[in-house]
Design a protein around this motif. Structure first.
Motif, PDB file in Angstrom:
ATOM      1  N   ASN A   1       0.812  -1.222   0.000  1.00 23.97           N
ATOM      2  CA  ASN A   1       0.000   0.000   0.000  1.00 23.97           C
ATOM      3  C   ASN A   1       0.844   1.270   0.000  1.00 23.97           C
ATOM      4  O   ASN A   1       0.455   2.290   0.566  1.00 23.97           O
ATOM      5  CB  ASN A   1      -0.941   0.016   1.211  1.00 23.97           C
ATOM      6  N   TYR A   2       2.000   1.192  -0.653  1.00 25.92           N
ATOM      7  CA  TYR A   2       2.922   2.324  -0.650  1.00 25.92           C
ATOM      8  C   TYR A   2       2.728   3.190  -1.887  1.00 25.92           C
ATOM      9  O   TYR A   2       2.673   2.677  -3.009  1.00 25.92           O
ATOM     10  CB  TYR A   2       4.374   1.835  -0.588  1.00 25.92           C
TER      11      TYR A   2
ATOM     12  N   ARG B   1       6.957  -4.043  -6.208  1.00 22.95           N
ATOM     13  CA  ARG B   1       6.362  -3.385  -7.360  1.00 22.95           C
ATOM     14  C   ARG B   1       7.361  -2.446  -8.030  1.00 22.95           C
ATOM     15  O   ARG B   1       8.492  -2.814  -8.253  1.00 22.95           O
ATOM     16  CB  ARG B   1       5.091  -2.623  -6.966  1.00 22.95           C
ATOM     17  N   GLN B   2       6.932  -1.199  -8.297  1.00 30.43           N
ATOM     18  CA  GLN B   2       7.788  -0.248  -9.004  1.00 30.43           C
ATOM     19  C   GLN B   2       9.044   0.111  -8.212  1.00 30.43           C
ATOM     20  O   GLN B   2      10.056   0.511  -8.792  1.00 30.43           O
ATOM     21  CB  GLN B   2       7.016   1.022  -9.373  1.00 30.43           C
TER      22      GLN B   2
ATOM     23  N   ALA C   1       8.364 -10.475 -14.465  1.00 32.90           N
ATOM     24  CA  ALA C   1       8.539 -10.684 -15.903  1.00 32.90           C
ATOM     25  C   ALA C   1       7.294 -11.286 -16.538  1.00 32.90           C
ATOM     26  O   ALA C   1       6.977 -10.989 -17.695  1.00 32.90           O
ATOM     27  CB  ALA C   1       9.747 -11.580 -16.154  1.00 32.90           C
ATOM     28  N   PHE C   2       6.581 -12.144 -15.818  1.00 31.97           N
ATOM     29  CA  PHE C   2       5.303 -12.655 -16.304  1.00 31.97           C
ATOM     30  C   PHE C   2       4.319 -11.503 -16.540  1.00 31.97           C
ATOM     31  O   PHE C   2       3.640 -11.437 -17.559  1.00 31.97           O
ATOM     32  CB  PHE C   2       4.691 -13.607 -15.269  1.00 31.97           C
ATOM     33  N   ALA C   3       4.217 -10.638 -15.551  1.00 30.49           N
ATOM     34  CA  ALA C   3       3.223  -9.559 -15.593  1.00 30.49           C
ATOM     35  C   ALA C   3       3.618  -8.422 -16.527  1.00 30.49           C
ATOM     36  O   ALA C   3       2.768  -7.827 -17.187  1.00 30.49           O
ATOM     37  CB  ALA C   3       3.010  -9.013 -14.180  1.00 30.49           C
ATOM     38  N   TYR C   4       4.902  -8.147 -16.602  1.00 28.89           N
ATOM     39  CA  TYR C   4       5.399  -6.890 -17.174  1.00 28.89           C
ATOM     40  C   TYR C   4       6.706  -7.210 -17.901  1.00 28.89           C
ATOM     41  O   TYR C   4       7.777  -6.831 -17.460  1.00 28.89           O
ATOM     42  CB  TYR C   4       5.612  -5.936 -15.988  1.00 28.89           C
TER      43      TYR C   4
ATOM     44  N   VAL D   1       2.873  -3.291 -13.106  1.00 22.50           N
ATOM     45  CA  VAL D   1       3.655  -4.186 -12.257  1.00 22.50           C
ATOM     46  C   VAL D   1       2.853  -5.383 -11.764  1.00 22.50           C
ATOM     47  O   VAL D   1       1.613  -5.365 -11.713  1.00 22.50           O
ATOM     48  CB  VAL D   1       4.226  -3.430 -11.034  1.00 22.50           C
ATOM     49  N   CYS D   2       3.579  -6.429 -11.387  1.00 22.78           N
ATOM     50  CA  CYS D   2       3.004  -7.594 -10.727  1.00 22.78           C
ATOM     51  C   CYS D   2       2.364  -7.157  -9.416  1.00 22.78           C
ATOM     52  O   CYS D   2       2.947  -6.370  -8.663  1.00 22.78           O
ATOM     53  CB  CYS D   2       4.106  -8.611 -10.456  1.00 22.78           C
ATOM     54  N   ILE D   3       1.160  -7.664  -9.128  1.00 20.96           N
ATOM     55  CA  ILE D   3       0.481  -7.314  -7.884  1.00 20.96           C
ATOM     56  C   ILE D   3       0.583  -8.439  -6.851  1.00 20.96           C
ATOM     57  O   ILE D   3      -0.142  -8.454  -5.862  1.00 20.96           O
ATOM     58  CB  ILE D   3      -0.992  -6.941  -8.131  1.00 20.96           C
ATOM     59  N   SER D   4       1.461  -9.373  -7.064  1.00 18.34           N
ATOM     60  CA  SER D   4       1.749 -10.494  -6.150  1.00 18.34           C
ATOM     61  C   SER D   4       0.476 -11.186  -5.659  1.00 18.34           C
ATOM     62  O   SER D   4       0.294 -11.421  -4.469  1.00 18.34           O
ATOM     63  CB  SER D   4       2.612 -10.040  -4.962  1.00 18.34           C
ATOM     64  N   CYS D   5      -0.380 -11.532  -6.624  1.00 13.29           N
ATOM     65  CA  CYS D   5      -1.650 -12.189  -6.285  1.00 13.29           C
ATOM     66  C   CYS D   5      -1.521 -13.694  -6.184  1.00 13.29           C
ATOM     67  O   CYS D   5      -2.448 -14.368  -5.741  1.00 13.29           O
ATOM     68  CB  CYS D   5      -2.724 -11.820  -7.304  1.00 13.29           C
ATOM     69  N   SER D   6      -0.406 -14.250  -6.648  1.00 12.76           N
ATOM     70  CA  SER D   6      -0.057 -15.677  -6.591  1.00 12.76           C
ATOM     71  C   SER D   6      -0.845 -16.550  -7.561  1.00 12.76           C
ATOM     72  O   SER D   6      -0.729 -17.776  -7.530  1.00 12.76           O
ATOM     73  CB  SER D   6      -0.211 -16.236  -5.167  1.00 12.76           C
TER      74      SER D   6
END
Length: 437
Positions: free
Chosen positions: A7-8, A343-344, A368-371, A389-394
């Protein structure tokens, strides 16, 4: 620190939580250092950004790269990373994780040559390529284990449905690794990774304290397979050597781990030094196993498995393991792990860690998968796009664990969202079936 999602909205906010963790992570607003090249033997790595081995589980039944496999590596190549560490490639049929895992053999060597040509032709920077050679062990379809493990047996093998690999079979497996390395060199890879992580077979041998024979018990025996295989390849094949290594298992009584699951890194430090002496040029840092403790090697926000800690603690752990690895090596290059959840701001952590000599390269996996063009944005614009960016949703990890074609369900939804929905439907049907029985 209470567990929470990312949440940054600024580096200042991130630094505040890092301070609460007493973690002096070097963060740099200037990412230009990541544009620097590195020399490895007579080959250049054109920048400091690496793509980790991320399995797509989409090979043809014979292990040949499929069109979807080629699409993934074309996207990675277009993205501008200086090093592409290709996903797990089985060294024999028995060691495949599933029928969709890559498997390099003489019969499909031409297709692997074509894959390397595709990567080289599609990239503007001529990336350094690594073939990750693997045997899936207890996590493969053949349930081959080095020893019975009270922590991992319940999540990886069925009772009485496994085979404890013999010393003689391990002797032969060394030759299978050698043959695969020869083929990888012929295919055009720059290096081979003798993969020893995540408690696949070679990683498991490092923790084989109770195994009898020459591959278990003492430190010398537990590290024998890895070191002898490296020597065989070094003596026979003109190719660089690499290891993706569990620095520790984070499993009670595991490799470089005490009985409470905490790091006890004396043997890890010793092995790192020995690998460097053997001529290993690259160490790719990781830890534990995604089959038991996914939060350790892949901090994330969401998923069916709820992380028992704030993901930033997982990031801290991985980045400190990267620093530990760098401190125990002199010439061998280190690829750091743990950036994607940031993320960024992963770009700022990568630049800061390279500048502070915590690592030589920064590795990104899920990102790399996401972006897939994240590296180009860092190198050309100095930053990553927060909307990509990847949102680390798994969800990519869920697909891979279910032996489905894996990719980013959120950012690459045209291909992977239907597969994920199919998986969810299968789970619902299984739950209904279980409830009615």
């Amino acid at each position: 620190m209470k567990a929470q999602k990312f949440n940054y909205s600024s580096l200042k906010e991130l630094k505040a939580d890092l301070k609460e963790l007493d973690f002096e992570l070097p963060l740099s607003e200037n990412t230009k250092i990541l544009n620097e090249e590195l020399k490895i033997n007579n080959r250049l790595i054109p920048n400091r950004i690496a793509i980790h081995p991320m399995e797509g589980a989409d090979a043809e039944a014979d292990g040949t790269p499929s069109e979807l496999t080629k699409r993934r590596y074309k996207r990675f190549a277009n993205g501008g990373a200086g090093l592409i560490w290709l996903e797990a490639i089985a060294v024999d049929k028995a060691g495949r994780a599933n029928e969709s895992q890559l498997y390099l053999k003489q019969e499909n060597l031409a297709q692997f040559k074509d894959l390397i040509k595709l990567i080289k032709n599609e990239s503007e920077v001529d990336p350094y390529t690594v073939a990750q050679l693997t045997h899936s062990g207890r996590f493969g379809e053949n349930n081959i284990i080095a020893f019975n493990d009270q922590e991992l047996d319940p999540v990886s093998i069925a009772e009485n449905d496994f085979h404890i690999i013999t010393d003689e079979e391990l002797d032969q497996l060394q030759l299978d690794y050698l043959k695969a390395a020869e083929l990888a060199a012929e295919a055009g890879f720059d290096a081979v990774d003798i993969k020893s992580c995540h408690r696949y077979l070679l990683s498991s041998l490092l923790a084989a304290y109770d195994r009898k024979g020459k591959y278990g018990g003492t430190y010398e025996n537990r590290t024998r397979f890895l070191k002898e295989t490296i020597m065989k390849v070094k003596n026979k094949v003109d190719i660089d050597l690499a290891v993706r290594l569990n620095i520790y298992d984070a499993i009670p009584g595991g490799w470089a781990t005490d009985q409470d699951g905490n790091p006890d890194l004396a043997e890890a430090a010793k092995l790192l030094k020995e690998l460097e002496e053997l001529g290993v040029k690259l160490i790719n840092v990781t830890a534990s196993t995604p089959y038991l403790k996914p939060h350790v090697n892949r901090p994330y926000d969401n998923g069916g498995y709820q992380p028992p800690e704030h993901p930033l603690l997982g990031v801290k752990r991985l980045l400190e393991l990267t620093k530990f690895t760098k401190e125990n090596l002199n010439q061998t290059l280190v690829i750091g792990t743990g950036f994607s959840w940031l993320r960024q701001y992963g770009a700022n952590a990568a630049a800061g860690m390279v500048a502070a000599d915590w690592t030589d390269l920064a590795g990104f996996g899920r990102q790399a998968f996401a972006y897939p063009d994240f590296a180009r944005d860092i190198l050309q614009k100095g930053e990553m796009d927060s909307t990509k960016v990847c949102i680390s949703c798994s969800k990519c990890a869920e697909l891979k664990a279910a032996k489905k074609k894996a990719g980013c369900v959120i950012r690459d939804r045209e291909i992977y969202l239907p597969i994920y929905r199919e998986l969810q439907q299968e789970k619902e049907l299984n739950n209904l079936s279980a409830a009615s029985s």
